[in-house]
Design a protein around this motif. Structure first.
Motif, PDB file in Angstrom:
ATOM      1  N   THR A 183      -0.203  25.965 -28.784  1.00  0.00           N
ATOM      2  CA  THR A 183      -0.873  24.677 -28.913  1.00  0.00           C
ATOM      3  C   THR A 183      -2.373  24.917 -28.874  1.00  0.00           C
ATOM      4  OG1 THR A 183       0.918  23.466 -27.844  1.00  0.00           O
ATOM      5  CG2 THR A 183      -1.244  22.410 -27.882  1.00  0.00           C
ATOM      6  N   PRO A 184      -3.054  24.703 -29.996  1.00  0.00           N
ATOM      7  CA  PRO A 184      -4.503  24.935 -29.998  1.00  0.00           C
ATOM      8  C   PRO A 184      -5.232  23.826 -29.230  1.00  0.00           C
ATOM      9  CG  PRO A 184      -3.807  24.001 -32.095  1.00  0.00           C
ATOM     10  CD  PRO A 184      -2.551  24.240 -31.307  1.00  0.00           C
ATOM     11  N   ASP A 185      -6.401  24.186 -28.746  1.00  0.00           N
ATOM     12  CA  ASP A 185      -7.293  23.212 -28.106  1.00  0.00           C
ATOM     13  C   ASP A 185      -6.649  22.514 -26.903  1.00  0.00           C
ATOM     14  OD1 ASP A 185      -9.186  23.796 -30.096  1.00  0.00           O
ATOM     15  OD2 ASP A 185      -8.260  22.331 -31.445  1.00  0.00           O
ATOM     16  N   LYS A 186      -5.955  23.280 -26.087  1.00  0.00           N
ATOM     17  CA  LYS A 186      -5.415  22.693 -24.849  1.00  0.00           C
ATOM     18  C   LYS A 186      -6.573  22.289 -23.948  1.00  0.00           C
ATOM     19  CE  LYS A 186      -3.071  26.174 -23.267  1.00  0.00           C
ATOM     20  NZ  LYS A 186      -3.232  27.240 -24.231  1.00  0.00           N
ATOM     21  N   PRO A 187      -6.424  21.233 -23.150  1.00  0.00           N
ATOM     22  CA  PRO A 187      -7.451  20.911 -22.150  1.00  0.00           C
ATOM     23  C   PRO A 187      -7.637  22.096 -21.210  1.00  0.00           C
ATOM     24  CG  PRO A 187      -5.852  19.130 -22.364  1.00  0.00           C
ATOM     25  CD  PRO A 187      -5.303  20.278 -23.140  1.00  0.00           C
ATOM     26  N   ASP A 188      -8.845  22.360 -20.832  1.00  0.00           N
ATOM     27  CA  ASP A 188      -9.139  23.513 -19.977  1.00  0.00           C
ATOM     28  C   ASP A 188     -10.328  23.161 -19.099  1.00  0.00           C
ATOM     29  OD1 ASP A 188      -9.070  26.005 -18.840  1.00  0.00           O
ATOM     30  OD2 ASP A 188      -9.351  27.126 -20.699  1.00  0.00           O
ATOM     31  N   ARG A 189     -10.595  24.000 -18.141  1.00  0.00           N
ATOM     32  CA  ARG A 189     -11.771  23.851 -17.302  1.00  0.00           C
ATOM     33  C   ARG A 189     -12.224  25.251 -16.891  1.00  0.00           C
ATOM     34  NH1 ARG A 189      -8.169  21.732 -12.879  1.00  0.00           N
ATOM     35  NH2 ARG A 189      -9.011  19.666 -13.316  1.00  0.00           N
ATOM     36  N   LEU A 190     -13.412  25.344 -16.388  1.00  0.00           N
ATOM     37  CA  LEU A 190     -13.914  26.637 -15.927  1.00  0.00           C
ATOM     38  C   LEU A 190     -13.157  27.057 -14.674  1.00  0.00           C
ATOM     39  CD1 LEU A 190     -17.777  26.110 -16.329  1.00  0.00           C
ATOM     40  CD2 LEU A 190     -16.280  27.519 -17.763  1.00  0.00           C
ATOM     41  N   PRO A 191     -12.945  28.364 -14.486  1.00  0.00           N
ATOM     42  CA  PRO A 191     -12.265  28.812 -13.268  1.00  0.00           C
ATOM     43  C   PRO A 191     -13.103  28.507 -12.037  1.00  0.00           C
ATOM     44  CG  PRO A 191     -13.195  30.680 -14.453  1.00  0.00           C
ATOM     45  CD  PRO A 191     -13.338  29.488 -15.353  1.00  0.00           C
ATOM     46  N   ALA A 192     -12.425  28.329 -10.921  1.00  0.00           N
ATOM     47  CA  ALA A 192     -13.129  28.077  -9.664  1.00  0.00           C
ATOM     48  C   ALA A 192     -14.038  29.260  -9.341  1.00  0.00           C
ATOM     49  CB  ALA A 192     -12.131  27.862  -8.539  1.00  0.00           C
ATOM     50  N   PRO A 193     -15.272  29.015  -8.929  1.00  0.00           N
ATOM     51  CA  PRO A 193     -16.189  30.122  -8.636  1.00  0.00           C
ATOM     52  C   PRO A 193     -15.730  30.918  -7.421  1.00  0.00           C
ATOM     53  CG  PRO A 193     -17.141  28.036  -7.939  1.00  0.00           C
ATOM     54  CD  PRO A 193     -15.893  27.696  -8.685  1.00  0.00           C
ATOM     55  N   PRO A 194     -16.018  32.215  -7.384  1.00  0.00           N
ATOM     56  CA  PRO A 194     -15.628  33.047  -6.239  1.00  0.00           C
ATOM     57  C   PRO A 194     -16.240  32.535  -4.944  1.00  0.00           C
ATOM     58  CG  PRO A 194     -16.389  34.395  -8.076  1.00  0.00           C
ATOM     59  CD  PRO A 194     -16.726  32.980  -8.422  1.00  0.00           C
ATOM     60  N   GLU A 195     -15.531  32.749  -3.856  1.00  0.00           N
ATOM     61  CA  GLU A 195     -16.002  32.329  -2.534  1.00  0.00           C
ATOM     62  C   GLU A 195     -15.946  33.520  -1.584  1.00  0.00           C
ATOM     63  OE1 GLU A 195     -14.467  27.684  -2.663  1.00  0.00           O
ATOM     64  OE2 GLU A 195     -13.271  29.197  -1.648  1.00  0.00           O
ATOM     65  N   HIS A 196     -16.994  33.709  -0.825  1.00  0.00           N
ATOM     66  CA  HIS A 196     -17.047  34.780   0.169  1.00  0.00           C
ATOM     67  C   HIS A 196     -16.921  34.141   1.553  1.00  0.00           C
ATOM     68  CE1 HIS A 196     -18.237  37.905  -2.762  1.00  0.00           C
ATOM     69  NE2 HIS A 196     -18.838  36.893  -3.374  1.00  0.00           N
ATOM     70  N   LEU A 197     -15.716  33.706   1.857  1.00  0.00           N
ATOM     71  CA  LEU A 197     -15.480  32.970   3.105  1.00  0.00           C
ATOM     72  C   LEU A 197     -15.263  33.956   4.249  1.00  0.00           C
ATOM     73  CD1 LEU A 197     -15.061  29.971   4.040  1.00  0.00           C
ATOM     74  CD2 LEU A 197     -12.614  30.449   3.927  1.00  0.00           C
ATOM     75  N   SER A 198     -16.070  33.846   5.286  1.00  0.00           N
ATOM     76  CA  SER A 198     -15.914  34.709   6.453  1.00  0.00           C
ATOM     77  C   SER A 198     -14.914  34.097   7.422  1.00  0.00           C
ATOM     78  CB  SER A 198     -17.262  34.889   7.154  1.00  0.00           C
ATOM     79  OG  SER A 198     -17.673  33.672   7.761  1.00  0.00           O
ATOM     80  N   THR A 199     -14.478  34.890   8.369  1.00  0.00           N
ATOM     81  CA  THR A 199     -13.538  34.380   9.359  1.00  0.00           C
ATOM     82  C   THR A 199     -14.175  33.298  10.230  1.00  0.00           C
ATOM     83  OG1 THR A 199     -14.153  36.169  10.895  1.00  0.00           O
ATOM     84  CG2 THR A 199     -12.278  36.566   9.433  1.00  0.00           C
TER      85      THR A 199
END
Length: 487
Positions: A183-199
Motif C-alpha cells: 500500500t503506497p503512501d501509508k500514514p507515517d510519523r517520525l520515530p520517537a527520538p532517543p532518550e538517555h534516561l538515567s536510573t
C-alpha cells in the motif's frame, strides 16, 4: 508494520494511527513490575508471549524489514526499553532505547534440508526460552525459511510486561495486511527520538506518576467511603450482606483449587516443548452447541480429556486437574499495550468421562467464576505485592503457580485472510508463558480455524509426543459430538 490496510481493530475500515499508541503508560503497572522482576530471582517465572505464523511462502524480506520499521514509528513502545529506578524505589519506566537497532530484534534463518514444521517449532521454542536482554526493548522476531512446499514461519516473542494476549494480537495486526500488494503512501510519523534516561530520572518520573495518581486514588477512597456510609445508613442489612458476600468471594478467589494435582506432573524445570493442534471453528462450535456450552467450554473440556487419557496411557489414576484461566478485562477502547486480565483458578473435571457432562461441568464452573465480585483481587493487591522483596515475591508466586497443572487461554484472532509482506498467513499459533505450571494451552481463531499452541514444561510432561496425541484424541472426541448431532 502493515503493508496494506491496518487492522487495529480488525473490524475497522479506517484507523486513526494517532490513536494506536495513545494510552500507553510510560511507567509499568504494579502487576507488570512483578512479572518483570520476579524472573530474575526465579528463571522458571519467565513470561514470553510467542506467536508463530505459518506462511504460504517466504515474505519479501525488504518489505518485512520496512514493515517493522514503520510499526516502530507508529507504536513508540516497540523502541522502548525498561529502565529500573535508582535503588529500586518505584516501578520501571519505559524509555526510548538510544541505541535501538532493528537488526538486533529482527532476524532471519534458513533450515537445512530436510526440514519440516517440527524443526521450525524447535527453533521457535529455543527463541522463546532465551532470556531477554534487559538493556534493550523486550521483543524479538525471526523469519524461518526452508520448510516443505516453499512455506515459511514468522515467529515473534514479547515480554508479558509489554502486553497481554489480547494486546499482543492487537500489536501483531500492525504487521498484517488484507492484501498481498504493498500500500503506497501509508500514514507515517517520525520515530520517537532517543532518550538517555538515567536510573535517578526514572525514579523521579515514577514518583511524579504516583503523585499524579494520588488525587484520583484519594478521591476513589473518599467517594467509596461516602457511598458505603450512605448505603449502610439507608440499608444496613444489605450493606453488611454485600461486605460478607465480597469477603466470601475473596476467599474463593485466593483459595487454591480443591485438587492436589497429579503426582506424575509435580516436577518443574526450565525445559519447554511446543506442540500444536487445530480444529475448524464451525466444528468446535457445533460440538459446543451439542453439549449446550460455549466454544471455550468445549476447548477446556478437550484439554481435560487429554490429561485423563495421558494418565490412563501411563497407568496412573487421574483426579481433578488444578488449573487456571485468564479472564479478559480489556475493553475495546483500551490501547494494545499493558495487561488487562484477571486470573481464576479451579478444579478441572478431568475425572468426568462423558464429554457432554464434562463440557456442562466446565461451563457451570466458569460462569460462576466470571461473576465473582472479587475477580480483580490480584490487581487490587498488586501495589502491596510489588513492594515486597523480589525474591520473596517470586517465591510466593512460584508456590502458587506450581500448584497448577494446566492453564488455558482463549484469545479472539483475525477473522479475515491477511498477509505478511506479500505472504499469506495460513495459521497463527499462540504460545502463552508457562510460569510454574505444567502445561499452558492457548487458542486463537484464525479465518475459521482454531489454532491451539501448547507450551509444555518437560520436567512435568516427560512424554510430550504422547501427551499431544492424547490431546488430539480428546479433541476428536469432542468434535464428534457436533457431527453426531448434525447427522
Amino acid at each position: 508494520m502493515a503493508d496494506g490496510d491496518p487492522l487495529i481493530p480488525p473490524s475497522a475500515v479506517d484507523v486513526d494511527l494517532s490513536a494506536v499508541a495513545a494510552g500507553w503508560n510510560r511507567t509499568m503497572s504494579d502487576f507488570e513490575t512483578g512479572m518483570w522482576r520476579m524472573e530474575e530471582a526465579q528463571p522458571q517465572l519467565r513470561t514470553p508471549i510467542v506467536a508463530v505464523d505459518v506462511l504460504d511462502r517466504p515474505p519479501n524480506w525488504n518489505r518485512l524489514v520496512q514493515a517493522h520499521e514503520w510499526a516502530s514509528h507508529i507504536v513508540p513502545r516497540i523502541r522502548m526499553r525498561a529502565v529500573e529506578p535508582a535503588f529500586g524505589l518505584g516501578n520501571p519506566v519505559w524509555s526510548v532505547d538510544p541505541e535501538f537497532d532493528l537488526d538486533y530484534h529482527l532476524r532471519r534463518m534458513r533450515l537445512p534440508e530436510p526440514a519440516d514444521f517440527d524443526h521450525a517449532l524447535r527453533i521457535c521454542r529455543h527463541l522463546a526460552t532465551e532470556p531477554f536482554d534487559r538493556a534493550r526493548p523486550p521483543w524479538a522476531a525471526m523469519l524461518i525459511e526452508g520448510l516443505p512446499d516453499g512455506r515459511a514461519v514468522y515467529v515473534v516473542k514479547t515480554h508479558h510486561s509489554m502486553t497481554d494476549g489480547m494486546g499482543g494480537i492487537g500489536l501483531m495486526t500492525l504487521l498484517h495486511s488484507r492484501r498481498a500488494e504493498p500500500t503506497p503512501d501509508k500514514p507515517d510519523r517520525l520515530p520517537a527520538p532517543p532518550e538517555h534516561l538515567s536510573t535517578l530520572t526514572a525514579m523521579r518520573q515514577d514518583m511524579i506518576a504516583e503523585i499524579r495518581k494520588a488525587p484520583g486514588r484519594i478521591g476513589d477512597l473518599v467517594g467509596g467511603a461516602v457511598r458505603a456510609a450512605v448505603a449502610t445508613a439507608i440499608n444496613p442489612v444489605g450493606a453488611a450482606t454485600e461486605v460478607v458476600g465480597y469477603a466470601n468471594s475473596l476467599r474463593r478467589i485466593v483459595t487454591p483449587p480443591p485438587a492436589t494435582g497429579s503426582p506424575m506432573l509435580r516436577s518443574r524445570g526450565l525445559g519447554r516443548w511446543f506442540g500444536v493442534l487445530e480444529v475448524g471453528l464451525p466444528e468446535l462450535k457445533a460440538a459446543a452447541h451439542a453439549a449446550r456450552g460455549s466454544v471455550n467450554d468445549a476447548y477446556v473440556a478437550a484439554l481435560l480429556g487429554g490429561f485423563a487419557r495421558y494418565h490412563r496411557e501411563l497407568g496412573v489414576k487421574v483426579g481433578d486437574i488444578p488449573m487456571g484461566m485468564p479472564v479478559n478485562m480489556r475493553r475495546a477502547s483500551d490501547p494494545s499495550g499493558g495487561n488487562r486480565f484477571a486470573a481464576v483458578r479451579f478444579a478441572g473435571p478431568a475425572t468426568e468421562t462423558d464429554p457432554v457432562e464434562r463440557i456442562a461441568k466446565v461451563r457451570s464452573i466458569v460462569l460462576g467464576l466470571r461473576e465473582e465480585p472479587a475477580l480483580d483481587a490480584l490487581d487490587l493487591a498488586a501495589p502491596l505485592l510489588s513492594r515486597l522483596p523480589t525474591s520473596l515475591l517470586a517465591t510466593w508466586y512460584l508456590s502458587q503457580s506450581t500448584g497448577l497443572d494446566l492453564q488455558a487461554s482463549n484469545v479472539a484472532g483475525v477473522p479475515v485472510p491477511v498477509y505478511l509482506a506479500g505472504a499469506r498467513i495460513e495459521r497463527m499459533f499462540p504460545f502463552g508463558p508457562a510460569p510454574g505450571c505444567a502445561v499452558m494451552a492457548t487458542l486463537v481463531s484464525h479465518v475459521g480455524t482454531c489454532c491451539i499452541g501448547v507450551n509444555l514444561d518437560t520436567a512435568a510432561v516427560t512424554k510430550p509426543a504422547l501427551f499431544m496425541n492424547c490431546l488430539q484424541e480428546s479433541l476428536d472426541e469432542i468434535v464428534e459430538l457436533g457431527r453426531r448431532e448434525g447427522a
